[in-house]
Motif scaffolding. Structure first.
Motif, PDB file in Angstrom:
ATOM      1  N   GLU A  36       0.606  -1.191  -0.052  1.00 21.29           N
ATOM      2  CA  GLU A  36       0.016  -0.304  -0.224  1.00 21.29           C
ATOM      3  C   GLU A  36       0.779   1.406   0.314  1.00 21.29           C
ATOM      4  OE1 GLU A  36      -3.334  -0.822  -0.545  1.00 21.29           O
ATOM      5  OE2 GLU A  36      -2.881  -2.660  -0.547  1.00 21.29           O
ATOM      6  N   GLN A  40       0.350   4.080  -3.452  1.00 19.25           N
ATOM      7  CA  GLN A  40       0.477   5.508  -2.911  1.00 19.25           C
ATOM      8  C   GLN A  40       1.361   6.421  -3.348  1.00 19.25           C
ATOM      9  OE1 GLN A  40      -0.997   5.632   1.368  1.00 19.25           O
ATOM     10  NE2 GLN A  40      -2.540   3.869   0.627  1.00 19.25           N
ATOM     11  N   TYR A  52      -6.168  10.163  -7.665  1.00 18.94           N
ATOM     12  CA  TYR A  52      -6.152   8.694  -8.250  1.00 18.94           C
ATOM     13  C   TYR A  52      -6.592   8.789  -6.524  1.00 18.94           C
ATOM     14  CZ  TYR A  52      -2.994   6.853  -4.143  1.00 18.94           C
ATOM     15  OH  TYR A  52      -2.281   7.174  -3.002  1.00 18.94           O
ATOM     16  N   GLU A  54      -9.081   4.101  -5.755  1.00 16.58           N
ATOM     17  CA  GLU A  54      -9.341   2.931  -5.595  1.00 16.58           C
ATOM     18  C   GLU A  54     -10.274   2.041  -5.171  1.00 16.58           C
ATOM     19  OE1 GLU A  54      -6.410  -0.555  -2.680  1.00 16.58           O
ATOM     20  OE2 GLU A  54      -5.941   1.379  -3.027  1.00 16.58           O
ATOM     21  N   THR A  56     -12.243  -2.004  -5.276  1.00 18.79           N
ATOM     22  CA  THR A  56     -12.505  -3.681  -5.518  1.00 18.79           C
ATOM     23  C   THR A  56     -13.778  -3.795  -6.269  1.00 18.79           C
ATOM     24  OG1 THR A  56     -10.783  -3.575  -4.032  1.00 18.79           O
ATOM     25  CG2 THR A  56     -11.597  -5.177  -4.497  1.00 18.79           C
ATOM     26  N   ARG A  61      -8.535  -5.459  -7.707  1.00 13.81           N
ATOM     27  CA  ARG A  61      -8.094  -3.880  -7.512  1.00 13.81           C
ATOM     28  C   ARG A  61      -8.373  -3.511  -8.433  1.00 13.81           C
ATOM     29  NH1 ARG A  61      -3.125  -2.135  -3.735  1.00 13.81           N
ATOM     30  NH2 ARG A  61      -4.161  -3.562  -2.286  1.00 13.81           N
ATOM     31  N   LEU A  63      -7.621   0.481 -10.060  1.00 10.45           N
ATOM     32  CA  LEU A  63      -6.783   2.096  -9.710  1.00 10.45           C
ATOM     33  C   LEU A  63      -7.495   3.156 -10.833  1.00 10.45           C
ATOM     34  CD1 LEU A  63      -3.513   0.851  -9.284  1.00 10.45           C
ATOM     35  CD2 LEU A  63      -5.150   1.246  -7.539  1.00 10.45           C
ATOM     36  N   PHE A  93      -5.222  -7.145 -11.243  1.00 10.51           N
ATOM     37  CA  PHE A  93      -5.446  -5.434 -10.673  1.00 10.51           C
ATOM     38  C   PHE A  93      -5.478  -5.073 -12.403  1.00 10.51           C
ATOM     39  CE2 PHE A  93      -1.604  -4.845 -11.972  1.00 10.51           C
ATOM     40  CZ  PHE A  93      -1.552  -4.157 -12.639  1.00 10.51           C
TER      41      PHE A  93
END
Length: 178
Positions: A36, A40, A52, A54, A56, A61, A63, A93
Protein backbone atom coordinates in the motif's frame (compact mmCIF):
# COMPACT_ATOMS: atom_id res chain seq x y z
CA UNK A 1 -7.57 -39.45 27.48
CA UNK A 2 -7.68 -38.20 31.04
CA UNK A 3 -5.31 -35.40 30.14
CA UNK A 4 -7.71 -34.06 27.50
CA UNK A 5 -10.52 -33.84 30.04
CA UNK A 6 -8.35 -31.84 32.38
CA UNK A 7 -7.47 -29.22 29.77
CA UNK A 8 -8.98 -25.82 30.25
CA UNK A 9 -10.77 -25.61 26.94
CA UNK A 10 -11.81 -21.99 27.37
CA UNK A 11 -8.16 -21.02 27.73
CA UNK A 12 -7.22 -23.08 24.68
CA UNK A 13 -10.00 -21.52 22.58
CA UNK A 14 -9.13 -18.03 23.81
CA UNK A 15 -5.46 -18.53 23.01
CA UNK A 16 -6.35 -19.81 19.55
CA UNK A 17 -8.54 -16.76 18.83
CA UNK A 18 -5.88 -14.36 20.15
CA UNK A 19 -3.18 -16.02 18.02
CA UNK A 20 -5.36 -15.85 14.92
CA UNK A 21 -6.12 -12.17 15.55
CA UNK A 22 -2.43 -11.43 15.99
CA UNK A 23 -1.55 -13.22 12.75
CA UNK A 24 -4.26 -11.34 10.83
CA UNK A 25 -3.06 -8.01 12.22
CA UNK A 26 0.53 -8.85 11.28
CA UNK A 27 -0.58 -9.81 7.77
CA UNK A 28 -2.49 -6.55 7.36
CA UNK A 29 0.49 -4.56 8.63
CA UNK A 30 2.89 -6.35 6.32
CA UNK A 31 0.62 -5.67 3.35
CA UNK A 32 0.44 -1.99 4.24
CA UNK A 33 4.23 -1.74 4.44
CA UNK A 34 5.07 -3.82 1.36
CA UNK A 35 2.26 -2.85 -1.05
CA UNK A 36 0.00 0.00 0.00
CA UNK A 37 2.62 2.56 1.00
CA UNK A 38 4.86 1.88 -2.03
CA UNK A 39 1.82 2.04 -4.36
CA UNK A 40 0.65 5.35 -2.93
CA UNK A 41 4.19 6.72 -3.03
CA UNK A 42 4.64 5.64 -6.64
CA UNK A 43 1.37 7.21 -7.81
CA UNK A 44 1.98 10.44 -5.85
CA UNK A 45 5.48 10.76 -7.33
CA UNK A 46 4.31 10.66 -10.96
CA UNK A 47 4.08 14.16 -12.47
CA UNK A 48 1.38 13.05 -14.94
CA UNK A 49 -0.97 11.97 -12.13
CA UNK A 50 -3.34 14.59 -10.71
CA UNK A 51 -5.00 12.15 -8.31
CA UNK A 52 -6.16 8.58 -7.91
CA UNK A 53 -8.78 6.45 -6.21
CA UNK A 54 -9.08 2.77 -5.52
CA UNK A 55 -11.92 0.27 -5.41
CA UNK A 56 -12.36 -3.49 -5.53
CA UNK A 57 -14.68 -5.08 -8.09
CA UNK A 58 -15.19 -8.86 -8.10
CA UNK A 59 -11.91 -9.45 -6.28
CA UNK A 60 -9.93 -7.22 -8.65
CA UNK A 61 -8.31 -4.02 -7.44
CA UNK A 62 -9.38 -1.12 -9.66
CA UNK A 63 -7.10 1.91 -9.69
CA UNK A 64 -8.61 5.00 -11.29
CA UNK A 65 -5.89 7.53 -12.10
CA UNK A 66 -6.67 11.09 -13.17
CA UNK A 67 -4.07 12.25 -15.65
CA UNK A 68 -2.89 15.65 -16.76
CA UNK A 69 -2.88 16.55 -20.44
CA UNK A 70 -0.05 14.24 -21.54
CA UNK A 71 1.68 14.23 -24.93
CA UNK A 72 1.71 10.43 -25.30
CA UNK A 73 -1.02 8.49 -23.50
CA UNK A 74 0.46 5.11 -24.44
CA UNK A 75 3.83 5.89 -22.86
CA UNK A 76 2.23 7.30 -19.70
CA UNK A 77 -0.21 4.40 -19.36
CA UNK A 78 2.48 1.73 -19.88
CA UNK A 79 4.77 3.40 -17.35
CA UNK A 80 2.00 3.53 -14.73
CA UNK A 81 0.80 -0.01 -15.50
CA UNK A 82 4.28 -1.51 -15.22
CA UNK A 83 4.98 0.38 -11.98
CA UNK A 84 1.73 -0.76 -10.37
CA UNK A 85 2.27 -4.35 -11.57
CA UNK A 86 5.78 -4.38 -10.09
CA UNK A 87 4.49 -3.16 -6.71
CA UNK A 88 1.43 -5.44 -6.55
CA UNK A 89 3.25 -8.53 -7.75
CA UNK A 90 0.72 -11.09 -8.94
CA UNK A 91 -2.31 -9.40 -7.37
CA UNK A 92 -5.01 -8.84 -10.02
CA UNK A 93 -5.67 -5.19 -10.83
CA UNK A 94 -7.16 -2.97 -13.49
CA UNK A 95 -5.84 0.50 -14.30
CA UNK A 96 -8.38 3.05 -15.52
CA UNK A 97 -7.61 6.59 -16.64
CA UNK A 98 -9.72 9.62 -15.85
CA UNK A 99 -9.54 12.76 -17.93
CA UNK A 100 -11.11 16.20 -18.31
CA UNK A 101 -13.74 15.50 -20.92
CA UNK A 102 -16.44 17.85 -22.09
CA UNK A 103 -19.82 17.00 -23.65
CA UNK A 104 -18.37 17.96 -27.04
CA UNK A 105 -15.50 15.51 -26.60
CA UNK A 106 -17.89 12.76 -25.51
CA UNK A 107 -19.92 13.36 -28.67
CA UNK A 108 -16.73 13.25 -30.75
CA UNK A 109 -15.75 9.97 -29.09
CA UNK A 110 -19.20 8.59 -29.93
CA UNK A 111 -18.53 9.42 -33.58
CA UNK A 112 -14.92 8.17 -33.64
CA UNK A 113 -15.43 4.98 -31.62
CA UNK A 114 -16.85 2.96 -34.58
CA UNK A 115 -13.51 3.40 -36.36
CA UNK A 116 -11.70 2.05 -33.30
CA UNK A 117 -14.09 -0.86 -32.87
CA UNK A 118 -13.79 -1.80 -36.55
CA UNK A 119 -9.99 -1.86 -36.28
CA UNK A 120 -10.15 -3.93 -33.08
CA UNK A 121 -12.59 -6.39 -34.66
CA UNK A 122 -10.71 -6.83 -37.93
CA UNK A 123 -7.13 -6.37 -36.71
CA UNK A 124 -6.51 -3.86 -39.50
CA UNK A 125 -4.86 -0.78 -38.02
CA UNK A 126 -3.03 0.50 -41.11
CA UNK A 127 -5.04 3.63 -41.86
CA UNK A 128 -6.70 4.03 -38.46
CA UNK A 129 -4.60 7.02 -37.42
CA UNK A 130 -5.39 8.94 -40.62
CA UNK A 131 -9.09 8.10 -40.43
CA UNK A 132 -9.36 9.19 -36.79
CA UNK A 133 -7.46 12.43 -37.41
CA UNK A 134 -9.63 13.18 -40.45
CA UNK A 135 -12.84 12.58 -38.48
CA UNK A 136 -11.55 14.69 -35.58
CA UNK A 137 -10.82 17.61 -37.93
CA UNK A 138 -14.32 17.29 -39.40
CA UNK A 139 -15.72 17.45 -35.86
CA UNK A 140 -13.72 20.61 -35.11
CA UNK A 141 -11.34 19.14 -32.54
CA UNK A 142 -7.96 20.72 -31.93
CA UNK A 143 -6.07 17.45 -31.89
CA UNK A 144 -6.56 13.69 -32.00
CA UNK A 145 -3.90 11.05 -31.42
CA UNK A 146 -4.04 7.28 -31.74
CA UNK A 147 -1.35 4.97 -30.39
CA UNK A 148 -1.25 1.22 -30.87
CA UNK A 149 0.88 -1.28 -28.99
CA UNK A 150 0.67 -5.09 -28.82
CA UNK A 151 -1.82 -4.98 -25.92
CA UNK A 152 -3.92 -1.84 -26.32
CA UNK A 153 -5.22 0.92 -28.51
CA UNK A 154 -5.03 4.45 -27.04
CA UNK A 155 -7.05 7.49 -28.11
CA UNK A 156 -6.50 11.11 -27.11
CA UNK A 157 -8.95 13.82 -28.14
CA UNK A 158 -8.28 17.51 -27.35
CA UNK A 159 -10.42 20.62 -27.56
CA UNK A 160 -9.23 23.74 -25.80
CA UNK A 161 -8.24 22.80 -22.26
CA UNK A 162 -10.44 19.68 -22.30
CA UNK A 163 -9.14 16.24 -23.16
CA UNK A 164 -10.57 12.73 -23.40
CA UNK A 165 -8.59 9.52 -23.03
CA UNK A 166 -9.64 6.02 -24.00
CA UNK A 167 -7.61 2.85 -23.48
CA UNK A 168 -9.04 -0.16 -25.30
CA UNK A 169 -7.61 -3.70 -25.00
CA UNK A 170 -6.66 -5.39 -28.26
CA UNK A 171 -8.33 -8.79 -28.64
CA UNK A 172 -5.54 -9.83 -31.03
CA UNK A 173 -2.80 -8.80 -28.58
CA UNK A 174 -1.01 -11.10 -26.12
CA UNK A 175 -3.41 -10.24 -23.27
CA UNK A 176 -6.46 -10.80 -25.47
CA UNK A 177 -5.35 -14.29 -26.51
CA UNK A 178 -5.18 -15.63 -22.96
Amino acid sequence: MEQLRNLRWRWVAGSLVATLALLLAASWGLRAVTREEPLQGFLRSQPEVLGYSEDTVAGTRVLRVELRDVPDLSRTYRHLYEGVARILGGEPFRLEVADRRSPALEEAFYRINPLLQEALATGRYGDLVDRVEERARALGLDRARVFIDPDRLYLQLHEGSDYLYAVLPRPDGPAGRR
